[in-house]
Each structure stands twice: as C-alpha cells, then as structure tokens.
Design a protein around this motif. Sequence first.
Motif, PDB file in Angstrom:
ATOM      1  N   LEU A 132       0.975  -1.190   0.093  1.00  0.00           N
ATOM      2  CA  LEU A 132       0.071   0.027   0.080  1.00  0.00           C
ATOM      3  C   LEU A 132       0.808   1.397   0.142  1.00  0.00           C
ATOM      4  CD1 LEU A 132      -2.537   1.252  -0.006  1.00  0.00           C
ATOM      5  CD2 LEU A 132      -2.806   1.188   2.627  1.00  0.00           C
ATOM      6  N   ARG A 133       1.871   1.400   0.926  1.00  0.00           N
ATOM      7  CA  ARG A 133       2.746   2.395   0.983  1.00  0.00           C
ATOM      8  C   ARG A 133       3.529   2.720  -0.537  1.00  0.00           C
ATOM      9  NH1 ARG A 133       3.063   6.562   4.756  1.00  0.00           N
ATOM     10  NH2 ARG A 133       1.516   5.110   5.778  1.00  0.00           N
ATOM     11  N   SER A 134       3.894   1.299  -1.003  1.00  0.00           N
ATOM     12  CA  SER A 134       4.777   1.395  -2.180  1.00  0.00           C
ATOM     13  C   SER A 134       3.898   2.211  -3.268  1.00  0.00           C
ATOM     14  CB  SER A 134       5.045  -0.043  -2.554  1.00  0.00           C
ATOM     15  OG  SER A 134       5.981  -0.588  -1.657  1.00  0.00           O
ATOM     16  N   ALA A 159      12.683   3.130 -10.033  1.00  0.00           N
ATOM     17  CA  ALA A 159      11.862   4.210 -10.490  1.00  0.00           C
ATOM     18  C   ALA A 159      11.014   3.655 -11.480  1.00  0.00           C
ATOM     19  CB  ALA A 159      12.783   5.553 -10.962  1.00  0.00           C
ATOM     20  N   TRP A 160      11.561   2.655 -12.329  1.00  0.00           N
ATOM     21  CA  TRP A 160      10.734   1.853 -13.482  1.00  0.00           C
ATOM     22  C   TRP A 160       9.616   1.392 -13.030  1.00  0.00           C
ATOM     23  CZ3 TRP A 160      10.680  -3.272 -13.569  1.00  0.00           C
ATOM     24  CH2 TRP A 160      11.678  -3.996 -12.605  1.00  0.00           C
ATOM     25  N   THR A 161       9.637   0.708 -11.717  1.00  0.00           N
ATOM     26  CA  THR A 161       8.610  -0.101 -11.296  1.00  0.00           C
ATOM     27  C   THR A 161       8.027   0.521 -10.043  1.00  0.00           C
ATOM     28  OG1 THR A 161       7.863  -2.427 -10.835  1.00  0.00           O
ATOM     29  CG2 THR A 161       9.952  -1.661  -9.725  1.00  0.00           C
ATOM     30  N   SER A 162       8.219   1.569  -9.643  1.00  0.00           N
ATOM     31  CA  SER A 162       7.742   2.383  -8.484  1.00  0.00           C
ATOM     32  C   SER A 162       7.866   1.297  -7.368  1.00  0.00           C
ATOM     33  CB  SER A 162       6.381   2.697  -8.679  1.00  0.00           C
ATOM     34  OG  SER A 162       6.502   3.776  -9.686  1.00  0.00           O
ATOM     35  N   GLY A 163       8.952   0.764  -7.136  1.00  0.00           N
ATOM     36  CA  GLY A 163       9.055  -0.243  -6.061  1.00  0.00           C
ATOM     37  C   GLY A 163      10.368   0.044  -5.283  1.00  0.00           C
ATOM     38  N   GLY A 188      13.662  -6.929  -4.240  1.00  0.00           N
ATOM     39  CA  GLY A 188      12.409  -6.243  -3.882  1.00  0.00           C
ATOM     40  C   GLY A 188      11.211  -6.799  -4.329  1.00  0.00           C
ATOM     41  N   PHE A 189      10.248  -6.342  -4.768  1.00  0.00           N
ATOM     42  CA  PHE A 189       8.942  -6.609  -5.285  1.00  0.00           C
ATOM     43  C   PHE A 189       7.875  -7.292  -4.210  1.00  0.00           C
ATOM     44  CE2 PHE A 189      11.762  -8.161  -8.795  1.00  0.00           C
ATOM     45  CZ  PHE A 189      11.387  -7.165  -9.938  1.00  0.00           C
TER      46      PHE A 189
END
Length: 279
Positions: A132-134, A159-163, A188-189
């Motif tokens: 949710l925060r991501s 930045a490319w995956t907003s993660g 990540g993910f």
Amino acid sequence: MKKLIYLSSMLFIGACLIVACQYSGPEVGPPLIIPEGRMVLKFDNIAGNEDLVLDNKTYSNSFGEDLTISKFNYFVSNFKLLEEGGDSYTIPQDSSYFRIVEADPKTQTVILNGIPQGKYTGIEYIIGVDSLRSVSGIEKRGGALDPSGDMAGDGMYWAWTSGYIFVKLEGTSSKSSSSNGKFYYHIGFYGGFDSENKTVNNIKNVKINFAGEKAVVTGDSVPEVRLTADVLKVFNGPDPVSVEKNPGIMFDFTLSSGVANNYKSMFGFGEIKQNSLAK
C-alpha cells in the motif's frame, strides 16, 4: 451537642459553595490516559559471530566462497511491540518506516516514540515496504521513503517499477563468475505488477522475542534494544546462494524469492539496556 454538629455541617457546606472542595471518592469523567514513553532500537549488523566490516575484511559462505562486503542496506517497517500480558501496541504507520545503511551509523538507531508505558517482551516488523505504501502518492512517502532524498545515494528505489529495494547486498569474491569479480543482490517486489507480469512478494515478516527479558517503558526510563542482522544468513539460509553460480540477483523472481527466504532469518535478539532519564 446536636446543634453544634448541625452548625458545623452547615458551615462546611457553606464553605464548599465559596471554594471548590476536594473530592476523594471515585472520579467520574474520561478514562485515565496512560503516559507515553519511547523505545530505542539498535540495529547491529554482524557477519556470523563478529561485527560486520565493509571492504576490509573477508568472510565465507556455506560454499566456502570468499566474500568481501561493500554494501549492506535494508528497509524495516510496520512495527508492533508485544506486551507482557499478551496484548500488543502497533506503531502508527506514518512513523514506522526506516532504512538501515551499514555505511551510515546514524541510520542504525531507530527511535519509537509515543509508546504506552509498560513492559514489552518482543517485537514484530517486516523487512521491506508494504504494498500500500509502495503505491501511495509521493506525499505519503517522505523521510526514509523519499526517492529524491538521502535514499538517492543508496539507490534503494527502482523508479521504473515504483518499487523499493528491500535488501541490497554488494561485494566482491574471487569465486564470482562476473568479469569484475563483483556480486550484487538487490531484492524487492511486493506482489504488484511490472510492465508484463504479477511480481513475486518478497515482503517478509519478522518476530523476535526478547529471550525472557523485558523492555520497560516508563516516564523516566527508556529501553535500548539491540537487534542483530547477520549478513551471512543472506547466503546461508534455507536457499543457499553461491556467488560463482549466481553473482547477480535482481529481477529473477525465483532466485530473488530464495534470497528473501534467507534474509527472513537474519535478525536476532542481542540485549536490552535500561537508560534512566532521572536527573
């Protein structure tokens, strides 16, 4: 005598009409507010049974491969404190995101404020940043989560995956199959979607008991809880990692999930110190 007692009673009642009399019976009104305190968490990064040293010390994994660690960063968030009686206190989410950077000692001290006074026997949190925060707007991702802030130098955001990168581990090894002898694990993910597929969820929950000790929060005492993070367990967990076979892991869902299974077990309890605020 009766007239005297009656006269005394009337004088007392009259005095109460002029000044407020102190009432010693049960209070009627809002519930009692328990005073608040704070707790300090010290994240102590180690390698096996010794302190982690960047760049200038060699370690080895379960494959016997030599490792020199140059970077070790991770996110911890969504804290919950476990109380002695079985209840728990959840830290307000907006105050519950921290980025631990081995090269920056000041990030390794986390202060949790506004905690109800009491005795705490353990702690829970997640490694990473919740989904949710991501995906929230940038106005909800300040402080440790601000991609344009101090984090820019740590490179803990895709930045490319907003993660967010939950755990970043880099170093060198003579066994690395890469041309420059380096290895890197950027994990990540959060189970969202990239440009094509649903991603793996590498958010991991951690629960640590204080081994029978209690962190006592009072108005004049602040507990300092030391938590250890063993970098070697990123390699030596249930899914052992070989730098020769896999010198770089980032976007491969299966391999990144294996590393996440490993780092779930890297945290442990160290000790509790009670620091007095008494003057």
